[in-house]
Design an enzyme around this catalytic site. Structure first.
Site, mmCIF file in Angstrom:
data_model
loop_
_atom_site.group_PDB
_atom_site.id
_atom_site.type_symbol
_atom_site.label_atom_id
_atom_site.label_comp_id
_atom_site.label_asym_id
_atom_site.label_seq_id
_atom_site.Cartn_x
_atom_site.Cartn_y
_atom_site.Cartn_z
ATOM 1 N N ASP A 1 -16.356 -26.721 -30.843
ATOM 2 C CA ASP A 1 -14.930 -26.762 -30.497
ATOM 3 C C ASP A 1 -14.557 -28.126 -29.929
ATOM 4 O O ASP A 1 -15.199 -28.630 -29.008
ATOM 5 C CB ASP A 1 -14.591 -25.675 -29.472
ATOM 6 N N ASP B 1 -21.278 -31.092 -31.353
ATOM 7 C CA ASP B 1 -20.591 -30.046 -30.601
ATOM 8 C C ASP B 1 -19.683 -29.317 -31.595
ATOM 9 O O ASP B 1 -19.435 -29.812 -32.703
ATOM 10 C CB ASP B 1 -19.787 -30.691 -29.471
#
Length: 234
Positions: A11, A9
């Protein structure tokens, strides 16, 4: 853990938004005359596409949502990307994964063009093999990231049995599970109470993540501070 590919992922996992996302959303919402939802409420929106998360806020409607998103994106481009910082140890860790032949990719719910801009601006593109994200802002697949992880597996011709998804929200390990991929939750992101326990494993620091994916001996050579708690860790 035998690993040939890791899907990260963005952020809350590789990059610390440093408040840029939450403050940007609050600014966009209040500039449209709506009540400030507060920091805690907005933190829960980090993860799924804006079109999905914003609709849970009071006063956001079909008529104003596109304008709110446009306001958020303008502010994010102006100040948000600049405020974001790479988490400690991430670059060395990504390079270590690639040095032993592990495929390293990003799987984010961000629109792919925004994700590429952020990654390039932070200089992370040189440390990745691929970047995958949503086609646009509209979240046509809902809050699910299953299609993004599936695209990464197909694009890289990756084996799900030896792949791992690393993220900070349940959207990441839900997508991993749907694609028969293992998952690791990182404790320094935006996971809500009890959310991390749904992942197959948990890492509180980059050091712990390196041990899980590379083993103790290789991780020790990276010089990561085992006592360092990443900024934002609960």
């Amino acid at each position: 853990m035998s690993v040939t590919s890791v899907l990260f992922d963005l952020d809350g996992t590789l990059v610390d938004p440093a408040g840029a996302i939450t403050s940007g959303i609050r600014h966009a919402v209040t500039s449209h005359g709506l009540a400030d939802p507060g920091e805690a409420r907005v933190e829960a929106l980090v993860g799924p596409p804006l079109q999905i998360g914003l609709r849970t806020l009071d006063g956001v409607t079909d008529e104003n949502i596109d304008s709110i998103i446009a306001g958020y994106r303008a502010r994010y481009a102006e100040v948000g990307m600049g405020q974001s910082v790479i988490y400690p140890g991430v670059v060395a860790f990504l390079d270590a994964l690639r040095e032993v032949g592990i495929h390293v990719a990003v799987t984010t719910a961000k629109p792919i063009n925004i994700a590429r801009q952020l990654i390039a601006r932070k200089g992370l593109d040189a440390h990745l093999d691929a970047i995958h994200g949503n086609a646009d802002e509209h979240g046509s697949m809902g809050s699910s990231k299953t299609h993004i992880v599936a695209e990464a597996l197909q694009h890289g011709k990756l084996d799900p049995a030896t792949s791992v998804v690393v993220g900070d929200r349940h959207y990441d390990w839900d997508a991993a599970r749907a694609n028969s991929v293992a998952s690791i939750g990182v404790a320094w992101g935006f996971a809500q109470d009890g959310e991390l326990q749904q992942a197959d494993a948990i890492a509180a620091t980059t050091k712990e993540l390196a041990v899980l994916l590379l083993g103790t001996q290789v991780a020790a050579k990276l010089g990561l501070d085992e006592n360092l708690m990443q900024e934002g860790a609960k």
